[in-house]
Motif scaffolding. Sequence first.
Motif, short mmCIF file in Angstrom:
data_model
loop_
_atom_site.label_atom_id
_atom_site.label_comp_id
_atom_site.label_asym_id
_atom_site.label_seq_id
_atom_site.Cartn_x
_atom_site.Cartn_y
_atom_site.Cartn_z
N MET A 15 0.83 -1.20 0.00
CA MET A 15 0.00 0.00 0.00
C MET A 15 0.87 1.26 0.00
SD MET A 15 -3.00 1.12 2.65
CE MET A 15 -1.87 1.33 4.01
N VAL A 16 1.92 1.27 0.80
CA VAL A 16 2.82 2.42 0.85
C VAL A 16 3.52 2.59 -0.49
CG1 VAL A 16 4.95 3.29 1.91
CG2 VAL A 16 3.13 2.36 3.34
N LYS B 95 4.25 5.63 -5.53
CA LYS B 95 4.26 5.68 -6.99
C LYS B 95 3.22 6.66 -7.50
CE LYS B 95 5.98 1.03 -7.71
NZ LYS B 95 5.66 -0.33 -8.15
N ASP B 96 2.06 6.69 -6.87
CA ASP B 96 1.02 7.64 -7.27
C ASP B 96 1.44 9.07 -6.99
OD1 ASP B 96 -0.58 5.60 -8.16
OD2 ASP B 96 -1.85 5.55 -6.37
N ALA B 97 2.18 9.29 -5.92
CA ALA B 97 2.64 10.65 -5.58
C ALA B 97 3.69 11.13 -6.56
CB ALA B 97 3.19 10.66 -4.16
#
Length: 88
Positions: free
Chosen positions: A70-71, A76-78
């Motif tokens: 999850m982290v 990656k999304d950030a």
Amino acid sequence: MTSTETAGSALLLAAAPTFAAMALYTSASPDILCSTMPAPMNGMVTMYMLMSLFHASPWLKLITGWWRDMVDRNLKDADRPHVRSPSA
């Protein structure tokens, strides 16, 4: 994963909840099992609680693996540039 590895993983994950349930059952009904002590925390309850604690390692590994995934996804999304949609 082979079926043997899958069965082994399932057995590892089944141990801790099974011992926790046995501790609850033993503490709720001490007269059914071979208990002569009326106290809710007799030797069998303590033993089952300790066994549950000792067999919690596979659950902790599974939870930390989920947490790391999850982290990593959030990082990656950030890093991705966010494109704003044109407002109407």
